[in-house]
Design a protein around this motif. Sequence first.
Motif, PDB file in Angstrom:
ATOM      1  N   THR A  52      83.179  58.369  54.111  1.00  0.00           N
ATOM      2  CA  THR A  52      82.068  57.466  54.419  1.00  0.00           C
ATOM      3  C   THR A  52      82.340  56.105  53.790  1.00  0.00           C
ATOM      4  O   THR A  52      82.092  55.068  54.412  1.00  0.00           O
ATOM      5  N   GLY A  55      85.509  54.782  55.658  1.00  0.00           N
ATOM      6  CA  GLY A  55      85.465  54.918  57.116  1.00  0.00           C
ATOM      7  C   GLY A  55      85.433  53.588  57.847  1.00  0.00           C
ATOM      8  O   GLY A  55      86.100  53.405  58.865  1.00  0.00           O
ATOM      9  N   GLU A  56      84.671  52.630  57.339  1.00  0.00           N
ATOM     10  CA  GLU A  56      84.602  51.304  57.956  1.00  0.00           C
ATOM     11  C   GLU A  56      85.959  50.628  57.881  1.00  0.00           C
ATOM     12  O   GLU A  56      86.376  49.970  58.830  1.00  0.00           O
ATOM     13  N   LYS A  59      88.228  52.196  60.416  1.00  0.00           N
ATOM     14  CA  LYS A  59      87.844  51.735  61.752  1.00  0.00           C
ATOM     15  C   LYS A  59      88.387  50.331  62.017  1.00  0.00           C
ATOM     16  O   LYS A  59      88.949  50.061  63.074  1.00  0.00           O
ATOM     17  N   THR A 107      82.544  63.015  59.779  1.00  0.00           N
ATOM     18  CA  THR A 107      82.101  61.844  59.031  1.00  0.00           C
ATOM     19  C   THR A 107      82.503  60.564  59.744  1.00  0.00           C
ATOM     20  O   THR A 107      81.695  59.632  59.878  1.00  0.00           O
ATOM     21  N   LEU A 108      83.745  60.493  60.204  1.00  0.00           N
ATOM     22  CA  LEU A 108      84.203  59.286  60.901  1.00  0.00           C
ATOM     23  C   LEU A 108      83.458  59.068  62.213  1.00  0.00           C
ATOM     24  O   LEU A 108      83.212  57.924  62.601  1.00  0.00           O
ATOM     25  N   VAL A 111      80.174  57.561  61.134  1.00  0.00           N
ATOM     26  CA  VAL A 111      80.384  56.176  60.695  1.00  0.00           C
ATOM     27  C   VAL A 111      80.593  55.278  61.909  1.00  0.00           C
ATOM     28  O   VAL A 111      80.046  54.167  61.973  1.00  0.00           O
ATOM     29  N   SER A 112      81.366  55.742  62.886  1.00  0.00           N
ATOM     30  CA  SER A 112      81.638  54.910  64.057  1.00  0.00           C
ATOM     31  C   SER A 112      80.402  54.683  64.916  1.00  0.00           C
ATOM     32  O   SER A 112      80.310  53.677  65.611  1.00  0.00           O
ATOM     33  N   LYS A 116      73.539  55.342  58.901  1.00  0.00           N
ATOM     34  CA  LYS A 116      73.441  54.915  57.510  1.00  0.00           C
ATOM     35  C   LYS A 116      74.076  55.954  56.595  1.00  0.00           C
ATOM     36  O   LYS A 116      73.994  57.154  56.848  1.00  0.00           O
ATOM     37  N   LYS A 117      74.662  55.463  55.497  1.00  0.00           N
ATOM     38  CA  LYS A 117      75.358  56.366  54.580  1.00  0.00           C
ATOM     39  C   LYS A 117      74.429  57.428  54.005  1.00  0.00           C
ATOM     40  O   LYS A 117      74.814  58.582  53.866  1.00  0.00           O
ATOM     41  N   ILE A 120      74.073  60.121  56.488  1.00  0.00           N
ATOM     42  CA  ILE A 120      75.296  60.923  56.593  1.00  0.00           C
ATOM     43  C   ILE A 120      75.345  61.933  55.451  1.00  0.00           C
ATOM     44  O   ILE A 120      75.596  63.121  55.671  1.00  0.00           O
TER      45      ILE A 120
END
Length: 153
Positions: A52, A55-56, A59, A107-108, A111-112, A116-117, A120
Amino acid sequence: MIEKILTLLGIYFLCWFKILSGPILGSAAGFSLWVILLVTISGMMTSVVVFTLVGEKIKRFINANLTAKPKLVFSKKNRRIVHLWRKYGEIGIAFFTPILFTPIVGTLIMVSFGVKKAHIYLHMFWSACLWAVVFSLSVNQLFEIPFLKNLFL
């Protein structure tokens, strides 16, 4: 004692990638149900927290470096993920993650889609608890069958 700790660390690390490895290997190693649950849940949640947070970045890296070649946007796999997302949302992705995906992929995906964290973490935590209990109890019952017990132990 050191051997048991190393075994637990190995199981914990494998739970980062597949939650089912915790109950199977923990039962085969002879750990109690509570230890198996703790290691399985903590392994999955560690991978959820790590991916998490990064992940950004993953991406952005993929978009910046791998978008030069044209790729199929609507592949069969992508359609299934989008269908699952539209039908069940973040709760559905969390619920199906231990069965269909790895904790990292689930999780990814979340995130994609911009979840919100905190959401998640919450949804993946109850999913990890639920499936860890289901898998652990199932594996414990399966290991009561003499043939399987002799096969693994």
